[in-house]
Scaffold this motif. Structure first.
Motif, mmCIF file in Angstrom:
data_model
loop_
_atom_site.group_PDB
_atom_site.id
_atom_site.type_symbol
_atom_site.label_atom_id
_atom_site.label_comp_id
_atom_site.label_asym_id
_atom_site.label_seq_id
_atom_site.Cartn_x
_atom_site.Cartn_y
_atom_site.Cartn_z
ATOM 1 N N LEU A 187 97.702 85.368 -49.054
ATOM 2 C CA LEU A 187 98.780 84.628 -49.711
ATOM 3 C C LEU A 187 98.664 83.125 -49.476
ATOM 4 O O LEU A 187 99.668 82.404 -49.461
ATOM 5 C CB LEU A 187 100.137 85.129 -49.189
ATOM 6 N N SER A 188 97.457 82.638 -49.321
ATOM 7 C CA SER A 188 97.244 81.252 -48.900
ATOM 8 C C SER A 188 97.702 80.224 -49.924
ATOM 9 O O SER A 188 97.918 79.055 -49.574
ATOM 10 C CB SER A 188 95.761 81.028 -48.590
ATOM 11 N N MET A 189 97.873 80.612 -51.189
ATOM 12 C CA MET A 189 98.258 79.657 -52.224
ATOM 13 C C MET A 189 99.773 79.604 -52.443
ATOM 14 O O MET A 189 100.255 78.824 -53.254
ATOM 15 C CB MET A 189 97.578 80.022 -53.550
ATOM 16 N N ILE A 190 100.530 80.401 -51.697
ATOM 17 C CA ILE A 190 101.977 80.474 -51.863
ATOM 18 C C ILE A 190 102.627 79.133 -51.510
ATOM 19 O O ILE A 190 102.326 78.532 -50.479
ATOM 20 C CB ILE A 190 102.577 81.577 -50.975
ATOM 21 N N THR A 191 103.546 78.679 -52.368
ATOM 22 C CA THR A 191 104.333 77.480 -52.080
ATOM 23 C C THR A 191 105.811 77.809 -51.863
ATOM 24 O O THR A 191 106.530 77.022 -51.245
ATOM 25 C CB THR A 191 104.220 76.444 -53.213
ATOM 26 N N PHE A 192 106.286 78.942 -52.378
ATOM 27 C CA PHE A 192 107.669 79.363 -52.179
ATOM 28 C C PHE A 192 107.695 80.864 -51.898
ATOM 29 O O PHE A 192 107.072 81.648 -52.608
ATOM 30 C CB PHE A 192 108.524 79.059 -53.409
#
Length: 303
Positions: free
Chosen positions: A128-133
């Motif tokens: 989930l490294s690209m998660i921002t929220f």
């Protein structure tokens, strides 16, 4: 194309149709649109309509098995192109693994009421490294271990929602500030944090978060009765920070604008503002249908 000429809807490119169709209700998108013509049916079957999958409202009133089957179908259609995924009440470990396997483009992930454990979160956090929220509200089986795993793997995280139900949280008052510490030590880039009714956070934990997250612009502490903050100190040292709570008069606001969660409106109030306290009754709190109606209408009073 000559001036005045028209183009048939079935000649639009699939990605253009996807942008249009994603504004339709889920039922129409799945049952009506595919029957109109072949090009529309093809568009609905492809990834263009499913880069944003928001079935949270539908899943709140559906059986867990139906929710999982729907999610598996839509993830398959997205072909790994999901940017936003919102679904409530997931129950089984394989479906969390499925989400992680298709998370290479995922930016917004909302999994409230999900039956996940610390071991599951630790297993999938690396994907989930690209998660921002991220929304992990009403997920009662996870602890600071999960938040630490998220923080260490999701370096782009700018928004975290970890709201709780006030009555259920009565059972966990004996816990300390482990979750606050995990947030403070692993999520320095947070801009928005919601921890309403995460009631075992105290003043020390709240201050650790505030001092460790220099970009923090919004902090929801409503219902966190053990937190006592100096409003003048906050205004002086953190002028850009908006803090709600800990005191609650009635209900608290519903906020599902995941795409624009960092835009603050006039409805956000500074800590300990007497004028603002009179307006808390205007705020709306959303409960999920599984909670007893009588229980959700009566809020525990401020101590």
């Amino acid at each position: 194309m000559e001036v005045g000429s028209t183009r048939s809807w079935d000649e639009l490119l699939p990605d253009a149709l996807g942008l249009i169709f994603k504004n339709l209700p889920l039922q129409e998108l799945l049952t009506v649109v595919p029957t109109v013509c072949k090009s529309w049916g093809k568009a609905v079957m492809g990834p263009y309509c499913w880069q944003e999958i928001d079935i949270e409202e539908w899943s709140n009133r559906s059986e867990p098995g139906s929710v999982e089957r729907m999610l598996r179908m839509l993830i398959a259609r997205s072909n790994g192109s999901i940017h936003k995924l919102c679904v409530s009440g997931l129950q089984n470990e394989p479906v969390f693994s499925l989400i992680a396997e298709n998370a290479r483009s995922l930016r917004i992930l909302c999994l409230p009421q999900s039956n996940m454990s610390d071991s599951i979160v630790e297993k999938i956090a690396g994907s989930l490294s690209m998660i921002t929220f991220l929304d992990l509200s009403y997920c009662y089986k996870i602890s600071a271990r999960s938040l630490e795993a998220i923080g260490k793997n999701c370096k782009l995280l700018e928004g975290l929602r970890r709201n709780m139900h006030p009555l259920i949280m009565e059972e966990r008052l004996s816990q300390d500030n482990e979750e606050a510490h995990a947030i403070a030590t692993t999520m320095p880039n947070l801009k928005r944090l919601e921890t309403a009714y995460l009631r075992y956070i105290n003043t020390i934990g709240a201050l650790e978060i505030i001092h460790s997250c220099p970009q923090l612009e919004y902090l929801d502490l409503r219902g966190c009765w053990q937190v006592k903050l100096d409003g003048e100190y906050l205004k002086d040292k953190f002028p850009k920070l908006k803090v709600l709570g800990p005191y609650v008069v009635d209900r608290y606001e519903r906020n599902n604008d995941y795409e624009d969660w960092s835009d603050f409106s006039d409805s956000l109030y500074d800590y300990e503002s007497s004028d603002d306290e009179n307006r808390f009754g205007e705020l709306e709190f959303r409960f999920y249908q599984q909670f007893n109606e009588d229980a959700t209408n009566g809020w525990p009073p401020s101590p």
